[in-house]
Design an enzyme around this catalytic site. Sequence first.
Site, mmCIF file in Angstrom:
data_model
loop_
_atom_site.group_PDB
_atom_site.id
_atom_site.type_symbol
_atom_site.label_atom_id
_atom_site.label_comp_id
_atom_site.label_asym_id
_atom_site.label_seq_id
_atom_site.Cartn_x
_atom_site.Cartn_y
_atom_site.Cartn_z
ATOM 1 N N THR A 1 0.790 -1.297 0.377
ATOM 2 C CA THR A 1 -0.043 -0.028 -0.070
ATOM 3 C C THR A 1 0.858 1.082 -0.076
ATOM 4 O O THR A 1 1.862 0.891 0.432
ATOM 5 C CB THR A 1 -0.791 -0.095 1.525
ATOM 6 N N GLY B 1 -4.461 -6.360 5.934
ATOM 7 C CA GLY B 1 -5.464 -5.693 6.349
ATOM 8 C C GLY B 1 -6.478 -6.060 7.556
ATOM 9 O O GLY B 1 -6.814 -5.220 8.328
ATOM 10 N N THR C 1 0.169 -0.612 6.652
ATOM 11 C CA THR C 1 0.582 -1.564 5.402
ATOM 12 C C THR C 1 0.461 -3.010 5.999
ATOM 13 O O THR C 1 0.823 -3.060 7.303
ATOM 14 C CB THR C 1 1.572 -1.055 4.671
ATOM 15 N N GLY C 2 0.190 -3.786 5.146
ATOM 16 C CA GLY C 2 0.378 -5.272 5.453
ATOM 17 C C GLY C 2 -1.044 -5.778 5.712
ATOM 18 O O GLY C 2 -1.994 -5.400 5.066
ATOM 19 N N ARG D 1 -13.559 -8.153 -1.463
ATOM 20 C CA ARG D 1 -12.841 -8.083 -0.051
ATOM 21 C C ARG D 1 -12.224 -6.639 0.083
ATOM 22 O O ARG D 1 -11.642 -5.943 -0.815
ATOM 23 C CB ARG D 1 -11.597 -9.118 -0.011
ATOM 24 N N VAL D 2 -12.443 -6.038 1.166
ATOM 25 C CA VAL D 2 -11.861 -4.776 1.631
ATOM 26 C C VAL D 2 -10.850 -5.110 2.784
ATOM 27 O O VAL D 2 -11.136 -5.475 3.734
ATOM 28 C CB VAL D 2 -12.772 -3.496 1.465
ATOM 29 N N GLY D 3 -9.864 -4.537 2.568
ATOM 30 C CA GLY D 3 -8.730 -4.447 3.718
ATOM 31 C C GLY D 3 -8.790 -3.138 4.576
ATOM 32 O O GLY D 3 -9.959 -2.322 4.783
ATOM 33 N N ASP D 4 -7.822 -3.029 5.172
ATOM 34 C CA ASP D 4 -7.632 -1.588 6.160
ATOM 35 C C ASP D 4 -7.601 -0.263 5.563
ATOM 36 O O ASP D 4 -8.058 0.680 5.857
ATOM 37 C CB ASP D 4 -6.376 -1.874 7.216
HETATM 38 N N1 ASP Z 1 -3.279 -3.332 4.017
HETATM 39 C C1 ASP Z 1 -3.307 -3.732 2.500
HETATM 40 C C2 ASP Z 1 -4.476 -4.620 2.462
HETATM 41 O O1 ASP Z 1 -4.811 -5.555 3.374
HETATM 42 C C3 ASP Z 1 -2.248 -4.482 1.746
HETATM 43 C C4 ASP Z 1 -0.908 -4.190 2.125
HETATM 44 O O2 ASP Z 1 -0.464 -2.970 2.382
HETATM 45 O O3 ASP Z 1 -0.041 -4.993 1.930
HETATM 46 O O4 ASP Z 1 -5.550 -4.608 1.579
#
Ligand code: ASP
Length: 298
Positions: free
Chosen positions: A165, A219, A216-217, A193-196
């Site tokens: 991200t 979500g 990031t990471g 799907r929706v993340g953070d």
């Molecule tokens: N945080 C993002 C998500 O979960 C992905 C990422 O930043 O690696 O969609």
Amino acid sequence: MPKEHPKAKLIKRSNIVISTWSHGIKANEEAWKVLSDGGKSIDAVEAGVKVTEADITNRSVGIGGRPDREGHVTLDACIMDENSKCGSVACIEGIKHPISVARAVMERTPHVMLVGEGARDFAIEQGFEKYKTPIKEVKKDWKEWKKENKELLKKPRINHENHDTIGMLALDEFGNISGSCTTSGWAYKMHGRVGDSPIIGAGLFVDNEVGGACATGMGEAIIRIAGSHTVVELMRQGKSPQDACRLAVERIISKHDDVTGLQCGFIAMDVFGRVGSYSVYSGFNYALQKEDGKNLMV
Ligand code: ASP
């Protein structure tokens, strides 16, 4: 003329921009142009991440991003300004700059978040540029992935192959902080799907009295602890940006029995211009640009 920060005499009045990962270096340069021209942090964070959204070689943000299992590139973005105003779009398809649509949600609607078709219809009605996704190379990779991962189409699990991200925080010479966050999410995720990243308080949070944070990471793990909001609240309690990021990561770790493969990271900046970052595993880096130069911080 932009309004000065209410505590202008106490806080840092200098241009600073930080953003996640090495793609942040180029994004920061664009944000920097806005700041060094005497511009506002909200304009800087929008202009900055647009560079990454438009980069067709980037497989985890914007129009070059990888699709979901069904082949749809669904993009998520949000933005927050120094007055705690915010806007967000999630699961939007075929629009070049989700971050600008998120800003338009903030400025031109009474809402904070629009999703899916509604977000796309709004973007088109407002005249935002369309872009056909997935791009050719990405579509080819997805077709190969489908052939090799038939069992995942029936029983999805989180895929660690490709994600990232861009989250960005900027402090301007008026002493005001804004933030932005944009992603194509996890490669080959379930459709819808929706993340953070587009969730205010999870992927991004700014409180101009305290500072801002981006995530990031994975979500799902970040949402569980309202990650970026947690970082900002820890700073409000007096923690440095670095300690606040570390404590939020430790909270994520404490909520999971097993963190194998679960990478999450935060960046944060406070109103004094101090910055910090922390992640579950090493390997996370961020780009920092300030008056005395720019670096990639590991
Ligand atoms: N945080 C993002 C998500 O979960 C992905 C990422 O930043 O690696 O969609």
